[in-house]
Design a protein around this motif. Structure first.
Motif, PDB file in Angstrom:
ATOM      1  N   ARG A 177       0.609  -1.136  -0.012  1.00  0.00           N
ATOM      2  CA  ARG A 177       0.104  -0.102   0.189  1.00  0.00           C
ATOM      3  C   ARG A 177       0.727   1.268   0.023  1.00  0.00           C
ATOM      4  NH1 ARG A 177      -5.523  -0.614   1.612  1.00  0.00           N
ATOM      5  NH2 ARG A 177      -5.371   1.252   2.731  1.00  0.00           N
ATOM      6  N   ALA A 231       0.637   4.076  -3.092  1.00  0.00           N
ATOM      7  CA  ALA A 231       0.372   5.320  -2.829  1.00  0.00           C
ATOM      8  C   ALA A 231       1.889   6.133  -3.289  1.00  0.00           C
ATOM      9  CB  ALA A 231       0.623   5.841  -1.302  1.00  0.00           C
ATOM     10  N   LEU A 239      -1.092   5.538  -6.887  1.00  0.00           N
ATOM     11  CA  LEU A 239      -2.244   4.868  -6.990  1.00  0.00           C
ATOM     12  C   LEU A 239      -2.997   4.635  -5.725  1.00  0.00           C
ATOM     13  CD1 LEU A 239      -0.533   1.695  -8.905  1.00  0.00           C
ATOM     14  CD2 LEU A 239      -2.224   3.153  -9.888  1.00  0.00           C
ATOM     15  N   ASN A 240      -4.106   4.412  -5.673  1.00  0.00           N
ATOM     16  CA  ASN A 240      -5.060   4.406  -4.714  1.00  0.00           C
ATOM     17  C   ASN A 240      -4.824   2.819  -3.592  1.00  0.00           C
ATOM     18  OD1 ASN A 240      -7.130   4.034  -2.812  1.00  0.00           O
ATOM     19  ND2 ASN A 240      -8.617   4.816  -3.966  1.00  0.00           N
ATOM     20  N   PRO A 241      -4.200   3.136  -2.803  1.00  0.00           N
ATOM     21  CA  PRO A 241      -3.774   1.695  -1.704  1.00  0.00           C
ATOM     22  C   PRO A 241      -4.924   1.006  -1.594  1.00  0.00           C
ATOM     23  CG  PRO A 241      -2.758   3.912  -0.862  1.00  0.00           C
ATOM     24  CD  PRO A 241      -3.757   4.226  -1.917  1.00  0.00           C
ATOM     25  N   ASP A 242      -6.202   1.665  -1.614  1.00  0.00           N
ATOM     26  CA  ASP A 242      -7.484   0.930  -1.457  1.00  0.00           C
ATOM     27  C   ASP A 242      -7.845  -0.241  -2.666  1.00  0.00           C
ATOM     28  OD1 ASP A 242      -7.933   1.813   1.114  1.00  0.00           O
ATOM     29  OD2 ASP A 242      -8.974   3.570   0.223  1.00  0.00           O
ATOM     30  N   HIS A 243      -7.148   0.023  -3.715  1.00  0.00           N
ATOM     31  CA  HIS A 243      -7.225  -0.903  -4.801  1.00  0.00           C
ATOM     32  C   HIS A 243      -6.284  -1.976  -4.848  1.00  0.00           C
ATOM     33  CE1 HIS A 243      -9.260   2.760  -6.808  1.00  0.00           C
ATOM     34  NE2 HIS A 243      -9.854   2.162  -6.108  1.00  0.00           N
ATOM     35  N   GLN A 283      -2.120   3.680 -15.270  1.00  0.00           N
ATOM     36  CA  GLN A 283      -2.027   2.815 -13.810  1.00  0.00           C
ATOM     37  C   GLN A 283      -1.421   1.807 -14.085  1.00  0.00           C
ATOM     38  OE1 GLN A 283      -6.407   3.059 -13.674  1.00  0.00           O
ATOM     39  NE2 GLN A 283      -6.259   4.722 -12.304  1.00  0.00           N
TER      40      GLN A 283
END
Length: 279
Positions: free
Chosen positions: A133, A137, A141-145, A157
């Motif tokens: 994560r 970041a 990029l979104n760490p939640d993905h 991406q």
């Protein structure tokens, strides 16, 4: 020689031959030498088939050279194997050309980005998730993905996933093998900016393989021009671009499209609808 003066990576007389048929061989790379300094970028340019990607694969030890030597941080790693090769790959990582084909479509981002850590045998308390994560970041990029799959990301991406994978083991050198050539121009600019930011923050050195001279001029400190498996010219960026000495280098530069200022001014004034010559 002092440590400060020792190149981070040194290649000397690298040769790669491939067997063609039972009795013939093809020499794809013939005597390539260069030094890569700390916190600097070496751009390697040339047409398709010039040997630049084969050179990159040898430098990354993805394939073995037929002849020549490779040193990393003053140590000969030409024939390193086992734990020595794993240690070398911890210091030298690769970002590949096609962001989708270089990512396993059946693996999540967390599995992809953490793969070098598993290869290195590095244990992380609590698992790899937080490290992944953080890496996501850092590359925007979104760490939640982290639980998503490559097909759920755009090309830009997906390339950032490849960069995160390369950075997760804290390498000293990153080899970018045509790493932006498959991306749209606007996305190319974003990825180049990211690479430059990461270089400043992490003291990275890059080997940047490309056929696009305009891109190389933005990122490289020194440039090696390859043709038919050999380096025909090598030097500081501005010398290569403003005072090329080899005819092949001049030919490559002449092939780069250029904007005609007079045409652009006329277009802005609405005086023309056609561009006859952009070079």
């Amino acid at each position: 020689m002092s440590t400060a003066a020792t190149p981070l990576l040194r290649a000397r007389d690298l040769v790669k031959e491939f067997r063609v048929g039972r009795r013939r061989t093809f020499r794809a790379v013939d005597g390539v030498s260069f030094d890569l300094a700390r916190r600097e970028t070496l751009g390697i340019v040339g047409e398709s088939g010039s040997g630049k990607s084969t050179t990159a694969r040898m430098v990354a030890r993805l394939i073995d050279p037929t002849a020549g030597t490779l040193e990393f941080e003053g140590q000969d790693v030409t024939a390193a194997g086992g734990s020595g090769l794993r240690a070398f790959r911890g210091g030298v990582q690769v970002v590949f050309q096609d962001p989708y084909s270089s990512l396993n479509p059946r693996h999540t981002v967390e599995q992809i980005v953490s793969a070098p850590l598993r290869y290195q045998g590095r244990k992380v308390a609590g698992g790899y998730r937080d490290v992944v994560r953080d890496a996501m970041a850092r590359v925007g990029l979104n760490p939640d993905h982290a639980d998503r799959y490559p097909a759920q990301f755009s090309g830009g991406q997906a390339q950032r996933i490849g960069i995160a994978r390369a950075l997760v083991v804290e390498p000293r050198v990153v080899i970018c093998d045509e790493a932006v050539s498959a991306l749209d121009v606007s996305v190319q600019a974003q990825v180049l900016d990211l690479l430059l930011d990461l270089q400043r923050e992490r003291d990275l050195s890059y080997i940047f393989i490309a056929h696009d001279l305009a891109v190389v001029r933005q990122i490289a400190h020194t440039v090696a021009v390859m043709s038919q498996g050999t380096v025909v010219e090598q030097g500081p960026r501005e010398q290569i671009f403003t005072e090329p000495r080899h005819e092949y280098t001049r030919t490559l530069l002449e092939a780069v499209p250029r904007i005609d200022p007079a045409w652009e001014a006329a277009r802005a004034a609405g005086e023309t609808h056609e561009r006859e010559d952009t070079r």
